[in-house]
Design a protein around this motif. Structure first.
Motif, mmCIF file in Angstrom:
data_model
loop_
_atom_site.group_PDB
_atom_site.id
_atom_site.type_symbol
_atom_site.label_atom_id
_atom_site.label_comp_id
_atom_site.label_asym_id
_atom_site.label_seq_id
_atom_site.Cartn_x
_atom_site.Cartn_y
_atom_site.Cartn_z
ATOM 1 N N TRP A 113 0.848 -1.181 0.000
ATOM 2 C CA TRP A 113 0.000 0.000 0.000
ATOM 3 C C TRP A 113 0.891 1.241 0.000
ATOM 4 O O TRP A 113 2.091 1.167 0.200
ATOM 5 C CB TRP A 113 -0.898 0.014 1.243
ATOM 6 C CG TRP A 113 -1.849 -1.132 1.291
ATOM 7 C CD1 TRP A 113 -3.124 -1.175 0.820
ATOM 8 C CD2 TRP A 113 -1.608 -2.448 1.842
ATOM 9 N NE1 TRP A 113 -3.691 -2.406 1.032
ATOM 10 C CE2 TRP A 113 -2.787 -3.211 1.656
ATOM 11 C CE3 TRP A 113 -0.509 -3.050 2.474
ATOM 12 C CZ2 TRP A 113 -2.905 -4.534 2.070
ATOM 13 C CZ3 TRP A 113 -0.627 -4.356 2.884
ATOM 14 C CH2 TRP A 113 -1.814 -5.090 2.683
ATOM 15 N N MET A 161 -4.507 1.179 -5.831
ATOM 16 C CA MET A 161 -4.991 -0.201 -5.818
ATOM 17 C C MET A 161 -5.342 -0.721 -7.216
ATOM 18 O O MET A 161 -5.931 -1.771 -7.351
ATOM 19 C CB MET A 161 -6.175 -0.361 -4.851
ATOM 20 C CG MET A 161 -5.840 0.014 -3.412
ATOM 21 S SD MET A 161 -7.249 -0.057 -2.293
ATOM 22 C CE MET A 161 -7.575 -1.820 -2.275
ATOM 23 N N CYS A 193 -7.463 1.670 1.872
ATOM 24 C CA CYS A 193 -8.083 0.630 1.051
ATOM 25 C C CYS A 193 -9.570 0.912 0.837
ATOM 26 O O CYS A 193 -10.438 0.110 1.199
ATOM 27 C CB CYS A 193 -7.876 -0.739 1.687
ATOM 28 S SG CYS A 193 -6.141 -1.211 1.822
ATOM 29 N N HIS A 200 -12.630 -4.113 0.535
ATOM 30 C CA HIS A 200 -11.334 -4.795 0.612
ATOM 31 C C HIS A 200 -11.136 -5.262 2.056
ATOM 32 O O HIS A 200 -11.632 -4.635 3.003
ATOM 33 C CB HIS A 200 -10.212 -3.825 0.218
ATOM 34 C CG HIS A 200 -8.868 -4.459 0.144
ATOM 35 N ND1 HIS A 200 -8.075 -4.645 1.255
ATOM 36 C CD2 HIS A 200 -8.166 -4.969 -0.899
ATOM 37 C CE1 HIS A 200 -6.946 -5.227 0.903
ATOM 38 N NE2 HIS A 200 -6.979 -5.443 -0.391
ATOM 39 N N HIS A 216 -12.088 2.821 -7.270
ATOM 40 C CA HIS A 216 -11.390 3.474 -6.159
ATOM 41 C C HIS A 216 -11.663 4.971 -6.215
ATOM 42 O O HIS A 216 -11.571 5.587 -7.285
ATOM 43 C CB HIS A 216 -9.878 3.235 -6.219
ATOM 44 C CG HIS A 216 -9.179 3.619 -4.957
ATOM 45 N ND1 HIS A 216 -8.902 4.934 -4.630
ATOM 46 C CD2 HIS A 216 -8.725 2.869 -3.920
ATOM 47 C CE1 HIS A 216 -8.297 4.970 -3.453
ATOM 48 N NE2 HIS A 216 -8.182 3.729 -2.998
#
Length: 556
Positions: free
Chosen positions: A117, A438, A545, A486, A456
């Motif tokens: 991430w 992501m 996320c 997620h 996203h």
């Protein structure tokens, strides 16, 4: 101003005293005890704080929400990125030696198979596109340069460099610049230098001074560390007062949010590490609890704080509840190391670094030169220097196993990928702009459901909307939306009809590592026989996320 200057002078004096010239002696048994104490401290901190990660941002975690420690929790560490990422760096050093190039380190990181991430993810994506370090972390290519990533991964540098801050600084220049820039690198060098000094003292003030000596004094990160020491001195019994001061200055003041990625910013999380160390008063439980309750990245921060304290105390002095159930045989995910192998590679590298830094090994004793730290040059993520024009050569790039698809290079716009997936799987729906985090678009499978569209949000304030003009039949009563989060995040689902919000629901609210597939019902009966615009929104409600996974949208 005078008071601030006095604080800086006092810290400089402490730092100079802590880092004076000469030699220091550390028996190899002492090294092993403290090195292992540092690892177990990290492990305990991340496992205890993990259930709270990013659930509390800009608010203190209530004591009632602090997880209860059980000895079995210690083995949850083997799948933690706080640990296995830094072991990637240890492996590069083991395989290529202490002079491993930043380019080779970048290739090894590009070939890692774990999920990432923030700055780590952005840096690795750059590497896989052929952008070699240090440009892989340059703000021109990496929008997360001040994130926490190298700070949570730099413990290895201190644990293999006992009393040698210049080794820590150099390792930061090799590994930290793969994904971070400016304060993002300094946070890691600061933590690593604290760990290196903790082999020789359990005085937290001296340990912090050693960390400060290893980073540019003019950096905002150094300013934060000086503030934490000052606020602790002024009010040593109230960590929550220091927390409020940190929030006001380092979260709510725009001058300290430049190049920031919100709650993942290295300075505010570094402040949480220091609150744990300063107000924990040498107690491992209290150090972890305070660093966790500060919130934000509340598993990484107690891991860093407990790693420093664990090194200062040594494994032998750690509470038994952190040791009794630790699995010595299990390997850390994505690594070559179990606990005995991890200890062995650290000692092997420490022996080499002692010699590299001008020291020597005499029998069972490390003789370590006591040399002042020389920080890296000051760089600002919001006003960066020129890029290095670093690209992998054809030969180097051939070693990168995971390369992006040509479409990701030629057409990187995430919205086009999402729209392409919608046109096939959910025809008739149109996506607004998506952010690139992501890698939104088609997913062959997500938590047991095949053929899914992932979206996203564009940024922390702007969600991504799926919209459609619809003639609602007279007999239509509802729209069924099957959607999921997620495993490491959540978001808010919003449904609107002609601009009016008619449904809002949190998806994945608990953030407990579970995916929550839900089928939501949007009531269309009031609009029967009418032409309407339907909007379904993947709205961020934090910045961890925030992706939405769309399984089906059906008119019943």
């Amino acid at each position: 101003m005078r008071k601030c200057l006095c604080s800086m002078i006092a810290l400089s004096v402490v730092a100079s005293a802590a880092m004076g010239q000469g030699e220091r002696r550390l028996t190899i048994e002492q090294y092993r005890d403290r090195m292992f104490g540092g690892w177990v401290g990290q492990i305990a901190g991340v496992c205890w704080g993990a259930p709270t990660e990013f659930k509390w941002n800009d608010t203190i975690i209530p004591m009632s929400a602090m997880p209860k420690w059980t000895p079995e929790m210690i083995n949850e560490a083997f799948g933690q990125d706080d640990l296995y990422v830094e072991m990637t760096f240890l492996r590069s050093l083991e395989e290529y030696g202490l002079d491993v190039s930043i380019r080779q380190a970048g290739i090894d990181f590009a070939n890692s198979e774990y999920q990432l991430w923030c700055a780590n993810d952005a840096g690795r994506k750059n590497l896989r596109k052929g952008i070699a370090p240090p440009d892989s972390s340059h703000p021109q290519f990496n929008k997360c340069p001040n994130d926490i990533d190298y700070q949570i991964e730099a413990d290895f540098a201190g644990l293999i460099s006992p009393g040698m801050p210049n080794s820590v600084v150099a390792l930061g220049e090799t590994f930290g610049r793969i994904m971070n820039y400016g304060d993002g690198v300094y946070g890691g060098q600061f933590v690593g230098a604290m760990l290196a000094e903790a082999f020789f003292t359990d005085d937290i003030q001296k340990i912090i001074a050693a960390g400060l000596a290893a980073i540019p004094a003019e950096s905002q990160y150094a300013e934060m560390a000086r503030d934490m020491v000052k606020w602790h001195r002024e009010n040593p019994d109230d960590w929550q007062d220091a927390w409020r001061l940190s929030l006001k200055k380092y979260r709510q003041t725009p001058a300290y949010q430049k190049a920031s990625n919100g709650g993942i910013d290295v300075k505010i999380n570094g402040a949480c590490v220091l609150m744990g160390l300063l107000y924990g008063n040498g107690d491992m439980d209290q150090t972890i609890i305070i660093a966790t309750r500060c919130g934000w990245d509340s598993d990484c921060n107690p891991s860093s704080a407990a790693g420093v304290l664990g090194t200062a105390l040594g494994y032998g002095k750690l509470p038994e509840k952190f040791k009794e159930k630790l699995d010595m045989a299990r390997k850390f995910d994505f690594t070559a190391y179990n606990i005995p192998e991890l200890k062995a590679v650290c000692e092997k590298l420490a022996r080499q670094i002692v010699v590299q830094q001008g020291g020597r090994v005499e029998g069972d004793v490390f003789i370590i030169p006591h040399v002042p730290a020389k920080p890296s040059p000051l760089e600002l993520s919001w006003d960066p220097g020129p890029i290095a024009n670093s690209r992998f050569t054809e030969e180097e790039y051939a070693k990168v196993r995971f390369k992006p698809h040509a479409a990701e290079i030629d057409d990187p716009a995430p919205t086009k990928r999402v729209q392409g997936a919608l046109d096939v799987l959910l025809p008739g729906w149109t996506a607004s702009a998506n952010g690139s985090d992501m890698n939104p678009g088609y997913r062959a499978e997500h938590h047991g459901r095949k053929d899914v569209v992932m979206t996203h949000p564009l940024n922390r304030d702007t969600g991504v909307t799926l919209s459609r003009e619809l003639n609602v039949p007279e007999d239509t009563t509802k729209l069924m939306v099957t959607i999921a989060n997620h495993a490491n995040g959540d978001f808010t689902f919003v449904a609107k009809i002609d601009g009016e919000e008619i449904l809002q629901k949190k998806i994945g609210q608990e953030k407990d590592g579970k995916v929550d597939w839900q089928t939501l019902t949007v009531d269309l009966s009031p609009y029967a026989g009418k032409h309407v615009k339907v909007e379904l929104v993947n709205q961020p409600d934090g910045w961890q996320c925030e992706a939405a996974y769309w399984g089906a949208i059906e008119i019943k």
